[in-house]
Every structure is written in structure tokens, then in C-alpha cells.
Design an enzyme around this catalytic site. Structure first.
Site, PDB file in Angstrom:
ATOM      1  CG  ASN A 106      -2.314   0.531   1.075  1.00 37.99           C
ATOM      2  OD1 ASN A 106      -2.575   1.370   0.000  1.00 37.99           O
ATOM      3  ND2 ASN A 106      -3.307  -0.269   1.475  1.00 37.99           N
ATOM      4  CB  CYS A 107      -0.172   4.819  -0.638  1.00 38.61           C
ATOM      5  SG  CYS A 107       0.408   6.648  -0.307  1.00 38.61           S
ATOM      6  N   PRO A 108       2.923   4.524   0.707  1.00 40.37           N
ATOM      7  CG  PRO A 108       4.833   5.827   1.556  1.00 40.37           C
ATOM      8  CD  PRO A 108       3.672   4.937   1.880  1.00 40.37           C
ATOM      9  CG  LEU A 109       5.444   0.238   1.564  1.00 41.14           C
ATOM     10  CD1 LEU A 109       4.910  -1.124   2.374  1.00 41.14           C
ATOM     11  CD2 LEU A 109       6.912   0.586   1.778  1.00 41.14           C
ATOM     12  CG  ASP A 130      -2.063   1.757  -3.662  1.00 43.30           C
ATOM     13  OD1 ASP A 130      -3.454   2.173  -3.481  1.00 43.30           O
ATOM     14  OD2 ASP A 130      -1.209   2.643  -3.329  1.00 43.30           O
TER      15      ASP A 130
END
Lengths: 77, 160
Positions: free
Chosen positions: A14-17, A41
Site C-alpha cells: 500500500n501507499c507509499p511503498l 494499490d
């Protein structure tokens, strides 16, 4: 399917990965090489557009199929 | 390289509020921003070697709670029950893991790898009588003018 030099599997992240992993993966490429990113995502679609705009790496493709997103990023020269 | 800069002041020491500064800082660094975070008051908890961050359920009328198919705000009277803080912290961590959300430790490491400068507020360190070795390596300590020297030229400045 277009050619690419390296692939990053960011599915399930998920954000920001996805962006952070993509940035790291780009560091291993030379200018002009292409990174293919797989993600799940939904926010990553807009995020990769913004990432490309801000960093100058070119977003060659942005596709969705069955809940999975595929991006092709060309590292800036 | 872009010369953009982002300055953040992190003032909160709970698990949920640890996310905005580290997410924005790590992402900005990936977007070639130069980033500094100034940690003051409870925000200093985010710099400790061993993070013991909790969700504070108390007095948060925005805390979502699943009631079957709908999400409703959790009644404050429930939030005040003994053991709720530990339970909600565990639930939040499990939920984050299941949804692929990074841990605070992971985001903090990514910030440091990306050369985000982490500055601890010296005054708060003195005030709470923290010992410098309670904090992770690489933290610098400074005061308001240290922050302002960087923030004065920043394109984005956030107080969190």
C-alpha cells in the site's frame, strides 16, 4: 507486451511503498532503461503519474487488468 | 535533481500520527525533495530506538468501528474502557499488516536511507529528561532557529 529491463512486484503493498520501491529499483538501472512495476494499490495509478512528472522519469504505460496495475517507467537519461 | 524542499514539524507521539510525517517525508525524498523533519514534544517518541507507539482511543470521535456492513464512529464511552488502548493498538497493527501498509519502523528506515534529515528538539529532550542514547543513530539535535533556517527556504512546510 513492451520490453523492460527490470521488474518490480509491488502487489499487496500500500501507499507509499510502491513508489518507494520503484524509486529504489530505478537506482539500479541506467538512463533509458525500463522498469516494469506490478501493483494492486488503486492509488498507484495517479501516484505513478505524479512521480513521473516530478522526477522526469517517463511513464510509458499504465494499464489495469483484473484489479492489477502494470506500469512501465523509463529512467531519465 | 529538483531543488524542492519540504519541512515538517512532527508533534504527536501516537501510532496513527506517526504515519503522516514518515509517509510524506519518504515519498518526498523519492520525488527528489530535500526533506527535514523536526520532532518536538511527543513527536520525539518517533525517534526512539525502540518504538512503543500506541493508538490512543480516548476522546477520538473519528475512530471508525465496523458494525456489520457499515462503519460508524466508536462511542467515546467504549473507548474509555480499561484495556481498549492495547486492544485497539493490536487491531490497528494487524489491519495495517493485512492491507500492506508499511510499519512505522520500515518507513522511518526508508526516510533515513533517503537522507531525510531528522532533528530532535533539544529543549524537549531536556524537558522530558531523555537520554541521547535512547534515540536512533543519525538524529541531530537543535532548536527553533535550526528548523527555521531550513523551513525558510522550503516549498512545503507542514505542522503535524
Amino acid at each position: 507486451m513492451s520490453d523492460f529491463d527490470k521488474e518490480l512486484d509491488a502487489r499487496g503493498l500500500n501507499c507509499p511503498l510502491p513508489i518507494l520501491r520503484a524509486k529504489k529499483a530505478l537506482n539500479d538501472l541506467s538512463g533509458g532503461q525500463v522498469l516494469r512495476i506490478l501493483a494492486t494499490d488503486p492509488g498507484s495509478v495517479k501516484d505513478f503519474q505524479a512521480f513521473a512528472k516530478q522526477t522526469g522519469n517517463e511513464l510509458l504505460e499504465s494499464n489495469e487488468a483484473e484489479g492489477e496495475f502494470t506500469f512501465l517507467l523509463k529512467k531519465k537519461a | 535533481m529538483s531543488e524542492k524542499k519540504m519541512a515538517i514539524i512532527a508533534t504527536k507521539g501516537t501510532l496513527d500520527w506517526a504515519y503522516p510525517p514518515f509517509i510524506l517525508a519518504s515519498t518526498a525524498a523519492a520525488l527528489d525533495y530535500e526533506v527535514q523533519i523536526f520532532f518536538t514534544f511527543y513527536g520525539l517518541q518517533l525517534l526512539r530506538k525502540k518504538l512503543q507507539l500506541k493508538i490512543s482511543s480516548l476522546g477520538n470521535p473519528g475512530m471508525p468501528m465496523k458494525m456489520g456492513p457499515v462503519t460508524v464512529p466508536m462511542p467515546v464511552v467504549l473507548q474509555a474502557l480499561p484495556g481498549m488502548q492495547a486492544m485497539m493498538t493490536t487491531m490497528m497493527k494487524q489491519k495495517m499488516k493485512a492491507k500492506g501498509v508499511a510499519s512505522v519502523e520500515e518507513l522511518r528506515d526508508l526516510c533515513m536511507e533517503a537522507d531525510v534529515k531528522l532533528i530532535g528538539c533539544q529543549m524537549t529532550v531536556d524537558l522530558f529528561e531523555f537520554s541521547p542514547d535512547e534515540f536512533i543513530d543519525g538524529v541531530e539535535f537543535g532548536g527553533a532557529s535550526t528548523f527555521l533556517a531550513f523551513a525558510g527556504d522550503a516549498d512545503i512546510c507542514l505542522y503535524i
